[in-house]
Design a protein around this motif. Structure first.
Motif, short mmCIF file in Angstrom:
data_model
loop_
_atom_site.label_atom_id
_atom_site.label_comp_id
_atom_site.label_asym_id
_atom_site.label_seq_id
_atom_site.Cartn_x
_atom_site.Cartn_y
_atom_site.Cartn_z
N LEU A 5 0.85 -1.18 0.00
CA LEU A 5 0.00 0.00 0.00
C LEU A 5 0.89 1.23 0.00
O LEU A 5 1.87 1.30 0.75
N LEU A 21 -3.16 5.66 -1.15
CA LEU A 21 -4.05 6.09 -0.07
C LEU A 21 -3.58 7.43 0.46
O LEU A 21 -2.44 7.55 0.94
N SER A 62 -13.05 7.77 -3.85
CA SER A 62 -12.42 6.57 -4.40
C SER A 62 -12.43 6.63 -5.92
O SER A 62 -13.34 7.19 -6.54
N GLN A 74 -7.65 6.20 -3.22
CA GLN A 74 -8.57 6.49 -2.13
C GLN A 74 -8.04 7.66 -1.31
O GLN A 74 -6.85 7.74 -1.01
N CYS A 93 -8.75 9.72 2.36
CA CYS A 93 -9.34 9.55 3.68
C CYS A 93 -10.12 10.80 4.05
O CYS A 93 -9.72 11.92 3.70
N LEU A 137 -10.54 5.82 7.87
CA LEU A 137 -10.66 4.61 7.07
C LEU A 137 -10.05 3.40 7.77
O LEU A 137 -9.09 3.54 8.54
N HIS A 182 -8.57 -0.13 6.18
CA HIS A 182 -8.25 -0.88 4.97
C HIS A 182 -8.01 -2.34 5.33
O HIS A 182 -7.30 -2.63 6.30
N LEU A 229 -7.72 -5.06 -1.98
CA LEU A 229 -7.87 -4.00 -0.98
C LEU A 229 -9.34 -3.65 -0.82
O LEU A 229 -10.03 -3.34 -1.80
N SER A 288 -11.66 -0.96 1.46
CA SER A 288 -11.54 0.23 2.31
C SER A 288 -12.90 0.58 2.89
O SER A 288 -13.88 0.73 2.15
#
Length: 249
Positions: free
Chosen positions: A140, A181, A190, A199, A201, A227, A229, A236, A238
């Motif tokens: 990630l 992220l 997203s 994505q 947050c 979030l 994950h 993934l 989320s």
């Protein structure tokens, strides 16, 4: 594997966002993810006590935490006050991190530009390339400013620049990240580029309005959020955790 992500606390003496952060931490203590990542803008105006209170809350956790700065952070104060919990790749310069956990690797790139609201990935591509060369698990990628447009023009103007160079590097490696992220925009958004999930947050300070195209600036109904994950079978997932659902322990 479960990784929580908190972003954009923007703690200041006059805001309730530190209380929201403490409520989120209480919830995470019971939820017990494998790790927590904070993706920047922890404190406004270099407020030293705010960084110190965040550090105290993080020290009470029994799972690892990883931190990136945002454009609003004072990096020298942040390094000093969060030294016990920050797991950065070096003791000076950009505040990147890399962590190999059981089922995935977490990579954080500090794309902030001193004195600017936007970010830029280009100065950090060589560091990222060298770190990814040894990554053997799904990974990630965390950043503060997103390297993709979210459709809100005023926020897209202060995103992360040179996204094409980043995507070229990630796709050339043969194993792109499961997700990129980010924080910065104070809204959960997203998207996807090829195989890579994108994505942002939500924030623990008030969310930004949804200013899409020529829509009116309507009152914000969104709650502060963070979030969680989940990495499962090289996928993934989320999940948005709304602060409206949290009860103070």
């Amino acid at each position: 594997m479960l990784v929580a992500q908190i972003s954009d606390i923007h703690a200041s003496p006059d805001s309730p966002s530190l209380l929201a952060f403490e409520r989120a931490i209480d919830w995470l203590k019971a939820f017990r993810p494998d790790a927590l990542v904070l993706t920047g803008d922890l404190v406004d105006d270099g407020w030293q006590r705010g960084y110190r209170q965040i550090a105290e809350s993080l020290q009470a956790l029994d799972f690892p935490t990883y931190l990136l700065p945002g454009n609003g952070d004072d990096q020298s104060v942040m390094r000093a006050e969060l030294a016990e919990v920050g797991k950065w790749a070096g003791t000076s310069g950009s505040m990147h991190f890399q962590a190999a956990l059981n089922d995935a690797t977490l990579v954080g790139v500090d794309v902030t530009v001193a004195g600017q609201s936007h970010g830029d990935i280009r100065p950090h591509l060589s560091w990222l390339k060298s770190r990814l060369a040894d990554v053997a698990t799904p990974f990630l990628l965390f950043m503060h400013q997103p390297p993709f447009g979210i459709g809100i023009e005023v926020l897209d103007q202060v995103g992360c620049r040179n996204a094409d160079a980043l995507l070229e590097l990630l796709n050339a490696g043969g194993r792109p990240p499961l997700g990129i992220l980010c924080g910065h925009v104070h809204r959960p958004v997203s998207s996807r580029v090829g195989l890579i999930a994108l994505q942002t947050c939500g924030s623990l300070c008030p969310p930004n309005p949804l200013l899409l195209r020529d829509q009116a600036d309507l009152a914000v109904l969104d709650a502060s959020s963070f979030l969680v994950h989940e990495v499962r079978n090289d996928r993934l997932l989320s999940h948005v955790v709304s602060m409206q659902t949290l009860a103070r322990a």
